[in-house]
Design a protein around this motif. Structure first.
Motif, PDB file in Angstrom:
ATOM      1  N   ALA A 105      -8.936   4.284  -8.461  1.00 36.07           N
ATOM      2  CA  ALA A 105      -9.554   5.121  -7.424  1.00 36.07           C
ATOM      3  C   ALA A 105     -10.219   6.337  -8.046  1.00 36.07           C
ATOM      4  CB  ALA A 105      -8.507   5.541  -6.395  1.00 36.07           C
ATOM      5  N   GLN A 106      -9.523   6.996  -8.968  1.00 35.95           N
ATOM      6  CA  GLN A 106     -10.069   8.195  -9.592  1.00 35.95           C
ATOM      7  C   GLN A 106     -11.260   7.861 -10.488  1.00 35.95           C
ATOM      8  OE1 GLN A 106      -6.455   9.661 -11.462  1.00 35.95           O
ATOM      9  NE2 GLN A 106      -6.017  11.008  -9.739  1.00 35.95           N
ATOM     10  N   ALA A 107     -11.147   6.754 -11.234  1.00 38.38           N
ATOM     11  CA  ALA A 107     -12.257   6.364 -12.111  1.00 38.38           C
ATOM     12  C   ALA A 107     -13.487   5.984 -11.300  1.00 38.38           C
ATOM     13  CB  ALA A 107     -11.829   5.194 -13.001  1.00 38.38           C
ATOM     14  N   SER A 108     -13.283   5.319 -10.167  1.00 38.51           N
ATOM     15  CA  SER A 108     -14.406   4.941  -9.306  1.00 38.51           C
ATOM     16  C   SER A 108     -15.063   6.162  -8.681  1.00 38.51           C
ATOM     17  CB  SER A 108     -13.931   3.975  -8.216  1.00 38.51           C
ATOM     18  OG  SER A 108     -13.426   2.774  -8.782  1.00 38.51           O
ATOM     19  N   MET A 109     -14.266   7.148  -8.324  1.00 36.82           N
ATOM     20  CA  MET A 109     -14.830   8.390  -7.785  1.00 36.82           C
ATOM     21  C   MET A 109     -15.637   9.116  -8.853  1.00 36.82           C
ATOM     22  SD  MET A 109     -11.775   9.837  -5.314  1.00 36.82           S
ATOM     23  CE  MET A 109     -12.768  11.174  -4.650  1.00 36.82           C
ATOM     24  N   ALA A 110     -15.099   9.138 -10.079  1.00 38.62           N
ATOM     25  CA  ALA A 110     -15.824   9.795 -11.174  1.00 38.62           C
ATOM     26  C   ALA A 110     -17.152   9.098 -11.455  1.00 38.62           C
ATOM     27  CB  ALA A 110     -14.960   9.802 -12.438  1.00 38.62           C
ATOM     28  N   ALA A 111     -17.198   7.783 -11.186  1.00 37.03           N
ATOM     29  CA  ALA A 111     -18.428   7.017 -11.378  1.00 37.03           C
ATOM     30  C   ALA A 111     -19.323   7.049 -10.143  1.00 37.03           C
ATOM     31  CB  ALA A 111     -18.079   5.574 -11.723  1.00 37.03           C
ATOM     32  N   LYS A 116     -16.068   1.706  -3.457  1.00 41.94           N
ATOM     33  CA  LYS A 116     -15.016   1.037  -4.218  1.00 41.94           C
ATOM     34  C   LYS A 116     -13.766   1.916  -4.279  1.00 41.94           C
ATOM     35  CE  LYS A 116     -15.752  -1.564  -7.877  1.00 41.94           C
ATOM     36  NZ  LYS A 116     -16.042  -2.043  -9.263  1.00 41.94           N
ATOM     37  N   ALA A 117     -13.965   3.199  -4.516  1.00 40.86           N
ATOM     38  CA  ALA A 117     -12.834   4.122  -4.579  1.00 40.86           C
ATOM     39  C   ALA A 117     -12.075   4.138  -3.260  1.00 40.86           C
ATOM     40  CB  ALA A 117     -13.318   5.530  -4.932  1.00 40.86           C
ATOM     41  N   ALA A 118     -12.808   4.144  -2.144  1.00 39.38           N
ATOM     42  CA  ALA A 118     -12.162   4.143  -0.829  1.00 39.38           C
ATOM     43  C   ALA A 118     -11.306   2.896  -0.650  1.00 39.38           C
ATOM     44  CB  ALA A 118     -13.214   4.227   0.271  1.00 39.38           C
ATOM     45  N   GLY A 119     -11.785   1.766  -1.164  1.00 39.60           N
ATOM     46  CA  GLY A 119     -11.019   0.531  -1.079  1.00 39.60           C
ATOM     47  C   GLY A 119      -9.715   0.613  -1.859  1.00 39.60           C
ATOM     48  N   TYR A 120      -9.763   1.237  -3.030  1.00 39.20           N
ATOM     49  CA  TYR A 120      -8.537   1.398  -3.815  1.00 39.20           C
ATOM     50  C   TYR A 120      -7.572   2.371  -3.145  1.00 39.20           C
ATOM     51  CZ  TYR A 120     -10.644  -1.268  -7.594  1.00 39.20           C
ATOM     52  OH  TYR A 120     -11.207  -2.271  -8.338  1.00 39.20           O
ATOM     53  N   TRP A 121      -8.105   3.443  -2.546  1.00 43.72           N
ATOM     54  CA  TRP A 121      -7.236   4.354  -1.801  1.00 43.72           C
ATOM     55  C   TRP A 121      -6.557   3.625  -0.652  1.00 43.72           C
ATOM     56  CZ3 TRP A 121      -5.666   8.264  -4.282  1.00 43.72           C
ATOM     57  CH2 TRP A 121      -6.505   9.079  -5.052  1.00 43.72           C
ATOM     58  N   ASP A 122      -7.276   2.720  -0.003  1.00 43.10           N
ATOM     59  CA  ASP A 122      -6.687   1.930   1.085  1.00 43.10           C
ATOM     60  C   ASP A 122      -5.536   1.069   0.573  1.00 43.10           C
ATOM     61  OD1 ASP A 122      -8.227   2.856   3.160  1.00 43.10           O
ATOM     62  OD2 ASP A 122      -9.710   1.251   3.051  1.00 43.10           O
ATOM     63  N   GLN A 123      -5.725   0.453  -0.596  1.00 40.48           N
ATOM     64  CA  GLN A 123      -4.662  -0.377  -1.167  1.00 40.48           C
ATOM     65  C   GLN A 123      -3.437   0.467  -1.506  1.00 40.48           C
ATOM     66  OE1 GLN A 123      -5.644  -3.585  -3.998  1.00 40.48           O
ATOM     67  NE2 GLN A 123      -7.786  -2.953  -3.764  1.00 40.48           N
ATOM     68  N   ILE A 124      -3.664   1.655  -2.036  1.00 39.65           N
ATOM     69  CA  ILE A 124      -2.545   2.544  -2.354  1.00 39.65           C
ATOM     70  C   ILE A 124      -1.790   2.900  -1.081  1.00 39.65           C
ATOM     71  CG2 ILE A 124      -1.904   4.831  -3.224  1.00 39.65           C
ATOM     72  CD1 ILE A 124      -4.399   4.615  -5.069  1.00 39.65           C
ATOM     73  N   ALA A 125      -2.518   3.211  -0.029  1.00 36.33           N
ATOM     74  CA  ALA A 125      -1.880   3.577   1.244  1.00 36.33           C
ATOM     75  C   ALA A 125      -1.036   2.437   1.788  1.00 36.33           C
ATOM     76  CB  ALA A 125      -2.950   3.974   2.262  1.00 36.33           C
ATOM     77  N   GLY A 126      -1.449   1.199   1.506  1.00 40.93           N
ATOM     78  CA  GLY A 126      -0.702   0.059   2.008  1.00 40.93           C
ATOM     79  C   GLY A 126       0.478  -0.334   1.160  1.00 40.93           C
ATOM     80  N   ASP A 127       0.498   0.100  -0.110  1.00 39.89           N
ATOM     81  CA  ASP A 127       1.520  -0.374  -1.050  1.00 39.89           C
ATOM     82  C   ASP A 127       2.612   0.645  -1.356  1.00 39.89           C
ATOM     83  OD1 ASP A 127       0.091  -2.664  -1.211  1.00 39.89           O
ATOM     84  OD2 ASP A 127      -0.657  -2.381  -3.240  1.00 39.89           O
ATOM     85  N   THR A 128       2.470   1.886  -0.888  1.00 40.63           N
ATOM     86  CA  THR A 128       3.335   2.928  -1.425  1.00 40.63           C
ATOM     87  C   THR A 128       4.103   3.677  -0.347  1.00 40.63           C
ATOM     88  OG1 THR A 128       1.417   4.411  -1.423  1.00 40.63           O
ATOM     89  CG2 THR A 128       1.930   3.289  -3.471  1.00 40.63           C
ATOM     90  N   ASP A 129       4.914   4.636  -0.813  1.00 40.70           N
ATOM     91  CA  ASP A 129       5.763   5.401   0.092  1.00 40.70           C
ATOM     92  C   ASP A 129       4.973   6.481   0.825  1.00 40.70           C
ATOM     93  OD1 ASP A 129       5.295   7.370  -1.771  1.00 40.70           O
ATOM     94  OD2 ASP A 129       7.296   7.300  -2.649  1.00 40.70           O
ATOM     95  N   ASP A 130       5.687   7.274   1.630  1.00 36.60           N
ATOM     96  CA  ASP A 130       5.018   8.197   2.550  1.00 36.60           C
ATOM     97  C   ASP A 130       4.162   9.247   1.843  1.00 36.60           C
ATOM     98  OD1 ASP A 130       6.060   6.876   4.685  1.00 36.60           O
ATOM     99  OD2 ASP A 130       7.748   8.224   4.964  1.00 36.60           O
ATOM    100  N   ASP A 131       4.713   9.895   0.797  1.00 32.08           N
ATOM    101  CA  ASP A 131       3.966  10.972   0.148  1.00 32.08           C
ATOM    102  C   ASP A 131       2.679  10.457  -0.495  1.00 32.08           C
ATOM    103  OD1 ASP A 131       5.718  12.886   0.925  1.00 32.08           O
ATOM    104  OD2 ASP A 131       6.761  13.058  -0.989  1.00 32.08           O
TER     105      ASP A 131
END
Length: 217
Positions: A105-111, A116-131
């Motif tokens: 996500a960070q590398a895609s934002m830097a590029a 694409k970055a938004a898609g990775y952020w979505d995956q993180i939101a679906g795979d991880t804990d609350d924080d």
């Protein structure tokens, strides 16, 4: 010697002679099924060995994936970094996957590849804990603002305002103010900047400037 041999070969009779009558059935069952009991203990031990082996394998896989990701981050940049991280994503252990997604996500934002970055952020939101889920939603909102979709970012950030704790309230308000301003919602931007000015922020002169700027419109 004969007496010793007799004693050695009749342990059940010797135990039974000193035990109350009520214990005899239990003793008989214990000796009758001693092979099955031994097999049961063996099965438990085998399961323990399998579990320990699986845990060790999991630890090795995690360590290997972490080392591979570290090498990528040290040696590659830009699109090469993104491609390498994407290459290890499917095979990464579940414990390492969020870290790989975060770097992507960070590398895609830097590029400047915000979709694409938004898609990775979505995956993180679906795979991880609350924080980390909150951080991922903030990351997606930032991508939307940078991609010229600030109104969509405002929707996400307004939802976050109602659920974040104190540790996240300042960064959420800061992003919301910027997104609202970019979306042309001067009233919401001004309201949010004013709320920020009342909090313990380090850049209060800038926030005061933004308030004055928006008030003059």
């Amino acid at each position: 010697m004969a007496q010793d041999k007799s004693t050695a070969t009749t342990p059940l009779k010797d135990i039974e002679s000193h035990a109350p009558e009520s214990m005899h059935p239990a003793l008989e069952l214990a000796f009758k099924y001693r092979k099955l009991i031994a097999l049961g203990i063996g099965a438990v031990l085998a399961c323990a060995v399998i579990y320990a082996g699986a845990t060790a394998y999991g630890n090795r896989a995690r360590t290997k994936a972490q080392a591979a990701m570290g090498t990528i981050l040290l040696e590659k940049t830009g699109q090469e970094r993104i491609a390498a991280l994407e290459g290890m994503l499917d095979s990464a252990p579940s414990s390492v996957r969020p870290a790989v997604l975060l770097e992507l996500a960070q590398a895609s934002m830097a590029a400047a590849d915000y979709d694409k970055a938004a898609g990775y952020w979505d995956q993180i939101a679906g795979d991880t804990d609350d924080d980390l889920k909150l951080v991922a939603r903030m990351g997606r909102a930032k991508c939307l603002t940078l991609a010229g979709k600030p109104a969509e970012a405002v929707t996400i950030l307004k939802d976050l305002q109602g659920v974040v704790g104190d540790e996240f309230s300042i960064p959420v308000d800061r992003q919301l103010a910027l997104a609202a301003e970019a979306a042309g919602d001067t009233a919401l931007a001004l309201e949010t900047y004013r709320a920020l000015a009342e909090k313990p922020i380090t850049d209060k002169p800038f926030i005061d400037y933004k308030i004055a700027q928006l008030e003059s419109k």
